[in-house]
Every structure is written in structure tokens, then in C-alpha cells.
Design an enzyme around this catalytic site. Structure first.
Site, short mmCIF file in Angstrom:
data_model
loop_
_atom_site.label_atom_id
_atom_site.label_comp_id
_atom_site.label_asym_id
_atom_site.label_seq_id
_atom_site.Cartn_x
_atom_site.Cartn_y
_atom_site.Cartn_z
N ASN A 119 19.36 23.76 -25.53
CA ASN A 119 19.71 23.57 -24.05
C ASN A 119 19.54 22.32 -23.66
O ASN A 119 18.28 21.97 -23.43
CB ASN A 119 19.01 24.64 -23.36
CG ASN A 119 19.31 24.51 -22.07
OD1 ASN A 119 20.34 23.85 -21.41
ND2 ASN A 119 18.45 25.17 -21.01
N LYS B 28 20.00 21.11 -20.66
CA LYS B 28 19.63 21.11 -19.30
C LYS B 28 20.61 20.02 -18.52
O LYS B 28 21.58 19.85 -18.82
CB LYS B 28 18.03 20.97 -19.03
CG LYS B 28 17.15 21.93 -19.90
CD LYS B 28 15.89 21.72 -19.45
CE LYS B 28 14.90 22.76 -20.44
NZ LYS B 28 13.72 23.12 -19.98
N HIS C 158 18.33 31.85 -17.75
CA HIS C 158 17.63 30.99 -17.92
C HIS C 158 16.43 31.01 -17.04
O HIS C 158 17.03 31.20 -15.83
CB HIS C 158 18.10 29.64 -18.38
CG HIS C 158 17.07 28.50 -18.79
ND1 HIS C 158 16.32 27.76 -18.05
CD2 HIS C 158 16.83 28.38 -20.12
CE1 HIS C 158 15.62 27.25 -18.82
NE2 HIS C 158 15.81 27.49 -20.11
N GLU D 289 14.85 28.75 -15.54
CA GLU D 289 14.98 27.65 -14.53
C GLU D 289 16.12 28.30 -13.49
O GLU D 289 16.04 27.98 -12.39
CB GLU D 289 15.42 26.29 -15.08
CG GLU D 289 14.08 25.76 -15.67
CD GLU D 289 14.50 24.71 -16.86
OE1 GLU D 289 15.53 24.18 -16.79
OE2 GLU D 289 13.56 24.44 -17.38
N GLU E 183 11.95 33.91 -23.58
CA GLU E 183 11.41 32.72 -23.39
C GLU E 183 10.47 32.91 -22.17
O GLU E 183 10.84 33.00 -20.94
CB GLU E 183 12.39 31.80 -22.52
CG GLU E 183 13.67 31.43 -24.03
CD GLU E 183 14.28 29.94 -23.66
OE1 GLU E 183 13.99 29.24 -24.30
OE2 GLU E 183 14.68 29.83 -22.25
N GLY F 95 9.49 24.05 -20.88
CA GLY F 95 9.44 22.69 -20.04
C GLY F 95 8.27 22.05 -20.13
O GLY F 95 7.13 22.09 -20.83
N SER G 154 8.77 25.47 -25.39
CA SER G 154 7.66 24.42 -26.18
C SER G 154 7.79 24.61 -27.45
O SER G 154 6.83 24.32 -28.29
CB SER G 154 6.48 24.56 -25.36
OG SER G 154 6.17 24.28 -24.27
C1 PEP Z 1 14.29 25.83 -22.46
O1 PEP Z 1 14.26 25.35 -21.32
O2 PEP Z 1 14.98 27.02 -22.97
C2 PEP Z 1 13.14 25.55 -23.52
C3 PEP Z 1 12.91 26.29 -24.64
O3 PEP Z 1 12.65 24.30 -23.10
P1 PEP Z 1 11.32 23.35 -24.14
O4 PEP Z 1 11.47 23.77 -25.54
O5 PEP Z 1 11.35 22.21 -23.60
O6 PEP Z 1 10.16 24.29 -23.30
#
Ligand code: PEP
Length: 261
Positions: A11, A13, A97, A99, A169, A175, A215
């Protein structure tokens, strides 16, 4: 894992111009081709979608949108409908998601309407679920993901299950400030997600691909990918450059292949 492909995607973003997204898809295909038993995807911002879709033709790479509105049309300035995404040629829409839920106040009830609208438009759905830090501290991960799934998928018909993918997630793991989740934690909640899908859909609930994100990087992807309950990885920062995408994908896919052979 069953005979489902290994899913891997990112993603972007609020990153990447149309030109950059298009180049990403092109470079990705050049590096990886169309590997067997794998489903790759990218989720760029709205402005990149048409360009990424054009570049992805005949590559097997899915292009997804990051969100959409539940209404078919109307006075919703700044919003995008499912039909618009469908007309743009996207393969999938990501809904829920972390966020969107946290920063934009997206509720489970709104997600229910979005899921229904996406289905009406014939879109594939990547539904994200996961508990926040407070819910984890109180030990209600299982209840949280069950609630999120039961509301978002209320009235979802088993016939539509081939169009559903779920990503677990955990909010606290996503993030910049996120902490990678322990493998046992992922396994625990993934088990409850699967159990909820089976509660909702019977044995057909076993067929829904379940991805893990939060992450994920080159160091930890192998441990997550090895989990029997996890069908793929959904990666943010570590896959925003093609080189990183390719490295994490290759390590994760090799681990999954080894674990299932
Ligand atoms: C995400 O935003 O869906 C995500 C998994 O980000 P990150 O891997 O950077 O934590």
C-alpha cells in the site's frame, strides 16, 4: 495454507506520483515476471490508478484502490465511488485500513456499506481488520476482529467469497511508530479471524485468503510467511521501492514454499 496462491502486495499510502507508480509496476514486472502460485498487488493513490492499471495489463499484477465511498453517486465532494474504480479498471479495493479507521473515523457500519457497494460494482475487496494498542492491552484482540468482520461482512453471501481477501493488521504494529508483532500474537489472532469466517460462512470461510501486515520487513517476513494460517504478506514501508518489494517477496515466498513442501 491450502492450494491458494501466495499473496504479496504493498500500500503506497500518500506516496508516489502517477509516473512513479507506473514505473514501479513496470520495474516490478521486469524483476519478477508472473511467478506461478503467486498473486502480486500494488495499492497506489487514486491519481495513479489509471496509469498503474494500464501498465499492469497482462502482467498478472493486481492494482487496488485505497478506499472508496459507499454511495453510488452524489454530493460527496472529494470522494470516489465503486463504479468509478470499476471503470478505472482496478482489480481490487482495500477497505478498513487502520489509518482510515483511526485518522478518518471510518466505522464498522460505514465499512459494511462500503463492502456492499464494492460487491454491487463487481470489485474484489481487501478488508483490513486489527485491534489497536488499547484493545490489545485489555486482551480483546479476538473480540475486536470478530466484531469488525461480523459488521463489515453482515449480509455477505457465500457466493461472493471468491471476491474477498482479509488482511490482519494490528494497528499498533503499522507504520513509522509501529512495533513488529510477535509470531505467536499473529497466530493467535489469525486463528480467531479464521474461526469468525467459519462462523459466518461455514466451511466456505476456510477459502478466504488471510494476509498479515504490520511492520513486515526482510528480517521478520520469513517467520510470518511460515505460519500455516497466513496466505500472504501485506507490506508498507519495506516495499515502497521495487528492490525492497522484490527482496521481501522472495524471502517470504521461499519461506512459505519451504513450510508447505
Ligand atoms: C500498512 O500500512 O498497511 C502497513 C502494513 O505498513 P507498514 O508495513 O509500513 O507498517
Amino acid at each position: 495454507m491450502t492450494d491458494r496462491p501466495f499473496y504479496f502486495g504493498t500500500n503506497f499510502k500518500m506516496h508516489q506520483t502517477p509516473t512513479e507508480s507506473r514505473q514501479f509496476v513496470s520495474d516490478l514486472h521486469e524483476r519478477l515476471g508472473s511467478p506461478d502460485s503467486v498473486q502480486l498487488f500494488v495499492i497506489p493513490p487514486y491519481t495513479s490508478l489509471v496509469w498503474a492499471v494500464e501498465e499492469a495489463v497482462d502482467t498478472g499484477i493486481w492494482v487496488g484502490a485505497q478506499n472508496m465511498h459507499f454511495a453510488e453517486r452524489g454530493a460527496f465532494t472529494g470522494e470516489i465511488s465503486a463504479a468509478m474504480l470499476q471503470a478505472a479498471g482496478v482489480d481490487m479495493v482495500m477497505l478498513g485500513h487502520a489509518e482510515r479507521r483511526q485518522l478518518f473515523g471510518e466505522t464498522d457500519a460505514a465499512l459494511h456499506k462500503k463492502v456492499q457497494a464494492a460487491l454491487r460494482a463487481g470489485l474484489r475487496i481487501l478488508l483490513c481488520v486489527g485491534e489497536n494498542a488499547e484493545e490489545k492491552a485489555f486482551g480483546i484482540e479476538a473480540e475486536t476482529v470478530a466484531r469488525q468482520l461480523k459488521i463489515a461482512l453482515h449480509n455477505f453471501r457465500s457466493d461472493d467469497l471468491p471476491r474477498l481477501i482479509v488482511a490482519y493488521e494490528p494497528v499498533w504494529s503499522i507504520g513509522e511508530g509501529g512495533t513488529p508483532a510477535g509470531v505467536a500474537d499473529v497466530e493467535y489472532t489469525a486463528r480467531h479471524i479464521r474461526a469468525t469466517l467459519v462462523t459466518l460462512f461455514g466451511t466456505a470461510g476456510q477459502t478466504v485468503p488471510l494476509l498479515y501486515g504490520g511492520s513486515v520487513n526482510l528480517d521478520n517476513c520469513v517467520d510470518y510467511a511460515r505460519l500455516d494460517l497466513i496466505d500472504g504478506l501485506f507490506v508498507g514501508r519495506a516495499a515502497w521501492q521495487v528492490a525492497g518489494y522484490v527482496e521481501v517477496f522472495q524471502a517470504g515466498f521461499a519461506a512459505k514454499t519451504e513450510a508447505t513442501s
